[in-house]
Design an enzyme around this catalytic site. Structure first.
Site, PDB file in Angstrom:
ATOM      1  N   PRO A  10      -0.129  14.326  -9.593  1.00  0.00           N
ATOM      2  CA  PRO A  10      -0.480  13.552 -10.782  1.00  0.00           C
ATOM      3  C   PRO A  10      -0.754  12.070 -10.524  1.00  0.00           C
ATOM      4  CG  PRO A  10       1.848  14.156 -10.798  1.00  0.00           C
ATOM      5  CD  PRO A  10       1.208  14.922  -9.674  1.00  0.00           C
ATOM      6  N   ASN A  11      -1.729  11.578 -11.247  1.00  0.00           N
ATOM      7  CA  ASN A  11      -2.134  10.163 -11.282  1.00  0.00           C
ATOM      8  C   ASN A  11      -2.889   9.700 -10.035  1.00  0.00           C
ATOM      9  OD1 ASN A  11      -0.899   9.620 -13.884  1.00  0.00           O
ATOM     10  ND2 ASN A  11       1.059   9.830 -12.821  1.00  0.00           N
ATOM     11  N   ARG A  18      -5.319   2.205  -9.937  1.00  0.00           N
ATOM     12  CA  ARG A  18      -3.906   2.301 -10.267  1.00  0.00           C
ATOM     13  C   ARG A  18      -3.053   1.420  -9.350  1.00  0.00           C
ATOM     14  NH1 ARG A  18      -0.145   7.343  -8.409  1.00  0.00           N
ATOM     15  NH2 ARG A  18       1.681   6.746  -9.618  1.00  0.00           N
ATOM     16  N   TYR A  23      -0.698   0.905  -4.135  1.00  0.00           N
ATOM     17  CA  TYR A  23      -1.389   2.081  -3.593  1.00  0.00           C
ATOM     18  C   TYR A  23      -2.704   1.769  -2.864  1.00  0.00           C
ATOM     19  CZ  TYR A  23       2.012   4.528  -6.458  1.00  0.00           C
ATOM     20  OH  TYR A  23       3.189   4.985  -7.000  1.00  0.00           O
ATOM     21  N   ASN A  74       0.397  15.255  -1.246  1.00  0.00           N
ATOM     22  CA  ASN A  74       1.015  14.093  -1.883  1.00  0.00           C
ATOM     23  C   ASN A  74       1.386  14.553  -3.282  1.00  0.00           C
ATOM     24  OD1 ASN A  74       1.822  11.806  -3.143  1.00  0.00           O
ATOM     25  ND2 ASN A  74       0.138  10.516  -2.404  1.00  0.00           N
ATOM     26  N   ALA A  77       4.676  11.903  -8.455  1.00  0.00           N
ATOM     27  CA  ALA A  77       6.040  11.852  -8.999  1.00  0.00           C
ATOM     28  C   ALA A  77       6.733  13.218  -8.998  1.00  0.00           C
ATOM     29  CB  ALA A  77       5.998  11.279 -10.412  1.00  0.00           C
ATOM     30  N   GLU A  98       4.455  16.327   3.822  1.00  0.00           N
ATOM     31  CA  GLU A  98       4.479  15.527   2.586  1.00  0.00           C
ATOM     32  C   GLU A  98       3.993  14.121   2.905  1.00  0.00           C
ATOM     33  OE1 GLU A  98       8.380  15.650   0.661  1.00  0.00           O
ATOM     34  OE2 GLU A  98       8.071  13.603  -0.052  1.00  0.00           O
ATOM     35  N   HIS A 100       2.975  10.101   1.389  1.00  0.00           N
ATOM     36  CA  HIS A 100       3.025   9.085   0.333  1.00  0.00           C
ATOM     37  C   HIS A 100       2.305   7.846   0.814  1.00  0.00           C
ATOM     38  CE1 HIS A 100       5.830  11.480  -1.904  1.00  0.00           C
ATOM     39  NE2 HIS A 100       6.533  11.640  -0.812  1.00  0.00           N
ATOM     40  N   ARG A 107      11.247   1.386  -2.646  1.00  0.00           N
ATOM     41  CA  ARG A 107      10.921   1.203  -4.063  1.00  0.00           C
ATOM     42  C   ARG A 107      12.122   1.590  -4.942  1.00  0.00           C
ATOM     43  NH1 ARG A 107       5.469   4.001  -5.341  1.00  0.00           N
ATOM     44  NH2 ARG A 107       5.645   2.674  -7.197  1.00  0.00           N
TER      45      ARG A 107
END
Ligand code: DQA
Length: 146
Positions: A10-11, A18, A23, A74, A77, A98, A100, A107
């Site tokens: 998502p996103n 964004r 990012y 990725n 969330a 995975e 990111h 964070r």
């Protein structure tokens, strides 16, 4: 021929717009293009899917079960929340890396835990778009040694 599913959660469709300080300014299309070039150089076939919906990500994992050798994901969330996505990856038993863009450990506290990490080969976090590149190369090396 090695086949790899690249999944963006998502996103991530909003990359470039964004939170660019977090990012980066590369769009998802830029990253996908880069991955396609890299994959072609290694004789790897990619299937690339982005979805904002947990069920679509899970359905896609089920669909590629017989085709894919591995998954580069990725999870956005969903990394921190989705037991269903974790179970889907465990169910198909495909080597998964995975990735990111941001360093999730630098964070907010809720980003420090990944519910997927334990069923993945490994994780690449904090290198911007290069997390995808190095995650891809790490997955490929793992598949070649399997
Ligand atoms: C992310 C990190 C997640 O915590 C966040 O929810 C994202 C993107 C990353 O690529 O840094 O959507 O997966």
């Amino acid at each position: 021929m090695t086949n790899i599913l690249v999944l963006h959660g998502p996103n991530l469709n909003l990359l470039g717009l964004r939170e660019p300080d977090v990012y980066g300014r590369m769009t998802l299309e830029d990253i996908n293009q880069h991955l396609q070039t890299l994959a072609a150089a290694h004789s790897v076939k990619l299937r690339i899917v982005q979805s904002n919906h947990e069920g679509v990500l899970i359905d896609t994992i089920h669909e590629v079960r017989a085709w894919a050798n591995g998954i580069l994901i990725n999870p956005g969330a969903f990394t921190h929340t989705s037991y269903a996505l974790r179970d889907a990856i465990a169910a198909v038993d495909l080597a998964t890396v995975e990735v990111h863009l941001s360093n999730v450990y630098a964070r907010e506290a809720f980003r420090h835990h990944s519910v997927l990490a334990a069923i993945c080969v490994g994780q690449m976090s904090g290198f911007g778009w290069r997390s995808y590149e190095w995650g891809f190369l790490a997955l490929l090396a793992h598949l070649q040694e399997e």
